[in-house]
Structure formats: C-alpha cells, structure tokens
Design a protein around this motif. Structure first.
Motif, PDB file in Angstrom:
ATOM      1  N   MET A  17      59.283  48.557  44.699  1.00  0.00           N
ATOM      2  CA  MET A  17      58.742  47.273  44.290  1.00  0.00           C
ATOM      3  C   MET A  17      57.948  47.460  42.995  1.00  0.00           C
ATOM      4  O   MET A  17      57.250  48.451  42.823  1.00  0.00           O
ATOM      5  CB  MET A  17      57.846  46.720  45.397  1.00  0.00           C
ATOM      6  CG  MET A  17      57.206  45.398  45.018  1.00  0.00           C
ATOM      7  SD  MET A  17      56.485  44.464  46.377  1.00  0.00           S
ATOM      8  CE  MET A  17      54.958  45.323  46.651  1.00  0.00           C
ATOM      9  N   ALA A  18      58.040  46.498  42.120  1.00  0.00           N
ATOM     10  CA  ALA A  18      57.321  46.547  40.850  1.00  0.00           C
ATOM     11  C   ALA A  18      55.849  46.211  41.052  1.00  0.00           C
ATOM     12  O   ALA A  18      55.460  45.601  42.049  1.00  0.00           O
ATOM     13  CB  ALA A  18      57.940  45.546  39.878  1.00  0.00           C
ATOM     14  N   GLY A  19      55.040  46.600  40.088  1.00  0.00           N
ATOM     15  CA  GLY A  19      53.631  46.252  40.113  1.00  0.00           C
ATOM     16  C   GLY A  19      53.444  44.757  39.909  1.00  0.00           C
ATOM     17  O   GLY A  19      54.371  44.031  39.558  1.00  0.00           O
ATOM     18  N   LYS A  20      52.211  44.276  40.143  1.00  0.00           N
ATOM     19  CA  LYS A  20      51.926  42.860  39.952  1.00  0.00           C
ATOM     20  C   LYS A  20      50.470  42.658  39.587  1.00  0.00           C
ATOM     21  O   LYS A  20      49.600  43.467  39.923  1.00  0.00           O
ATOM     22  CB  LYS A  20      52.265  42.067  41.198  1.00  0.00           C
ATOM     23  CG  LYS A  20      51.418  42.425  42.413  1.00  0.00           C
ATOM     24  CD  LYS A  20      51.826  41.614  43.634  1.00  0.00           C
ATOM     25  CE  LYS A  20      51.026  42.033  44.855  1.00  0.00           C
ATOM     26  NZ  LYS A  20      51.422  41.288  46.047  1.00  0.00           N
ATOM     27  N   PHE A  21      50.214  41.580  38.858  1.00  0.00           N
ATOM     28  CA  PHE A  21      48.864  41.138  38.564  1.00  0.00           C
ATOM     29  C   PHE A  21      48.470  40.079  39.580  1.00  0.00           C
ATOM     30  O   PHE A  21      49.273  39.204  39.903  1.00  0.00           O
ATOM     31  CB  PHE A  21      48.796  40.505  37.168  1.00  0.00           C
ATOM     32  CG  PHE A  21      48.865  41.495  36.040  1.00  0.00           C
ATOM     33  CD1 PHE A  21      47.714  42.102  35.548  1.00  0.00           C
ATOM     34  CD2 PHE A  21      50.076  41.815  35.459  1.00  0.00           C
ATOM     35  CE1 PHE A  21      47.773  43.007  34.496  1.00  0.00           C
ATOM     36  CE2 PHE A  21      50.147  42.719  34.407  1.00  0.00           C
ATOM     37  CZ  PHE A  21      48.990  43.313  33.929  1.00  0.00           C
ATOM     38  N   GLU A  22      47.242  40.161  40.076  1.00  0.00           N
ATOM     39  CA  GLU A  22      46.701  39.145  40.976  1.00  0.00           C
ATOM     40  C   GLU A  22      45.450  38.563  40.328  1.00  0.00           C
ATOM     41  O   GLU A  22      44.604  39.312  39.828  1.00  0.00           O
ATOM     42  CB  GLU A  22      46.303  39.749  42.321  1.00  0.00           C
ATOM     43  CG  GLU A  22      47.446  40.314  43.114  1.00  0.00           C
ATOM     44  CD  GLU A  22      47.003  40.921  44.436  1.00  0.00           C
ATOM     45  OE1 GLU A  22      47.870  41.079  45.296  1.00  0.00           O
ATOM     46  OE2 GLU A  22      45.800  41.256  44.598  1.00  0.00           O
ATOM     47  N   ILE A  23      45.329  37.247  40.335  1.00  0.00           N
ATOM     48  CA  ILE A  23      44.122  36.572  39.857  1.00  0.00           C
ATOM     49  C   ILE A  23      43.346  36.128  41.086  1.00  0.00           C
ATOM     50  O   ILE A  23      43.923  35.585  42.033  1.00  0.00           O
ATOM     51  CB  ILE A  23      44.470  35.360  38.980  1.00  0.00           C
ATOM     52  CG1 ILE A  23      45.215  35.813  37.728  1.00  0.00           C
ATOM     53  CG2 ILE A  23      43.207  34.580  38.603  1.00  0.00           C
ATOM     54  CD1 ILE A  23      45.721  34.682  36.851  1.00  0.00           C
ATOM     55  N   PHE A  24      42.031  36.355  41.065  1.00  0.00           N
ATOM     56  CA  PHE A  24      41.205  35.966  42.209  1.00  0.00           C
ATOM     57  C   PHE A  24      39.822  35.544  41.733  1.00  0.00           C
ATOM     58  O   PHE A  24      39.406  35.867  40.627  1.00  0.00           O
ATOM     59  CB  PHE A  24      41.101  37.112  43.223  1.00  0.00           C
ATOM     60  CG  PHE A  24      40.423  38.351  42.696  1.00  0.00           C
ATOM     61  CD1 PHE A  24      39.080  38.586  42.955  1.00  0.00           C
ATOM     62  CD2 PHE A  24      41.123  39.274  41.928  1.00  0.00           C
ATOM     63  CE1 PHE A  24      38.455  39.731  42.473  1.00  0.00           C
ATOM     64  CE2 PHE A  24      40.516  40.417  41.451  1.00  0.00           C
ATOM     65  CZ  PHE A  24      39.171  40.645  41.716  1.00  0.00           C
ATOM     66  N   ALA A  25      39.123  34.793  42.577  1.00  0.00           N
ATOM     67  CA  ALA A  25      37.747  34.392  42.299  1.00  0.00           C
ATOM     68  C   ALA A  25      36.819  35.411  42.947  1.00  0.00           C
ATOM     69  O   ALA A  25      37.013  35.792  44.104  1.00  0.00           O
ATOM     70  CB  ALA A  25      37.475  33.002  42.848  1.00  0.00           C
ATOM     71  N   ASP A  26      35.818  35.866  42.192  1.00  0.00           N
ATOM     72  CA  ASP A  26      34.881  36.845  42.738  1.00  0.00           C
ATOM     73  C   ASP A  26      33.769  36.152  43.522  1.00  0.00           C
ATOM     74  O   ASP A  26      33.800  34.930  43.728  1.00  0.00           O
ATOM     75  CB  ASP A  26      34.345  37.770  41.635  1.00  0.00           C
ATOM     76  CG  ASP A  26      33.487  37.066  40.595  1.00  0.00           C
ATOM     77  OD1 ASP A  26      33.045  35.914  40.818  1.00  0.00           O
ATOM     78  OD2 ASP A  26      33.242  37.676  39.532  1.00  0.00           O
ATOM     79  N   ALA A  27      32.783  36.908  43.959  1.00  0.00           N
ATOM     80  CA  ALA A  27      31.720  36.392  44.830  1.00  0.00           C
ATOM     81  C   ALA A  27      30.866  35.310  44.163  1.00  0.00           C
ATOM     82  O   ALA A  27      30.258  34.495  44.856  1.00  0.00           O
ATOM     83  CB  ALA A  27      30.829  37.537  45.300  1.00  0.00           C
ATOM     84  N   VAL A  28      30.823  35.290  42.833  1.00  0.00           N
ATOM     85  CA  VAL A  28      30.023  34.280  42.137  1.00  0.00           C
ATOM     86  C   VAL A  28      30.888  33.188  41.503  1.00  0.00           C
ATOM     87  O   VAL A  28      30.412  32.397  40.700  1.00  0.00           O
ATOM     88  CB  VAL A  28      29.075  34.919  41.086  1.00  0.00           C
ATOM     89  CG1 VAL A  28      28.041  35.801  41.764  1.00  0.00           C
ATOM     90  CG2 VAL A  28      29.845  35.688  40.040  1.00  0.00           C
ATOM     91  N   GLY A  29      32.181  33.147  41.862  1.00  0.00           N
ATOM     92  CA  GLY A  29      33.054  32.075  41.418  1.00  0.00           C
ATOM     93  C   GLY A  29      33.718  32.270  40.075  1.00  0.00           C
ATOM     94  O   GLY A  29      34.355  31.351  39.568  1.00  0.00           O
TER      95      GLY A  29
END
Length: 61
Positions: free
Chosen positions: A1-13
C-alpha cells in the motif's frame, strides 16, 4: 500500500497533517495551521519540493 497524508484537528482546534507510510507508521508531521486549506497547501509544498530535496549531513563523527 502507498503512503498517505492525513489532515486532522489538534487539541486546540488547529489543523495539522501527518504522512503515513504504507505500513501505517507516521513518518512526518506538520506544524499547526489556522485553516484546513493552509494545511492542504503545506502538503502540496512537500509533494512538490521533497522529490528533489538534497540530503544534508549536519552531524559530526
């Protein structure tokens, strides 16, 4: 499987991205961005610039 970028919100938004290898291991993580769009631009910058980036040794033996 290829790598991937994930976008997420941290603890302070704030938004961050992480790059995961094909095995699921996190191999890079970004600074905090104020918007999701800015995080996407950060990913695009890495995708554009990393392929030709030089490896620079800064340690001494």
């Amino acid at each position: 499987m290829a790598g991937k970028f994930e976008i997420f919100a941290d603890a302070v938004g704030k938004f961050r991205w992480r790059l995961k290898a094909g095995n699921g291991e996190i191999i890079a993580q970004s600074q905090a961005y104020e918007s999701k769009e800015s995080a996407k631009k950060g990913i695009a910058s890495v995708q554009t610039n990393a392929a030709g980036a030089a490896i620079v040794e800064t340690t001494t033996t």
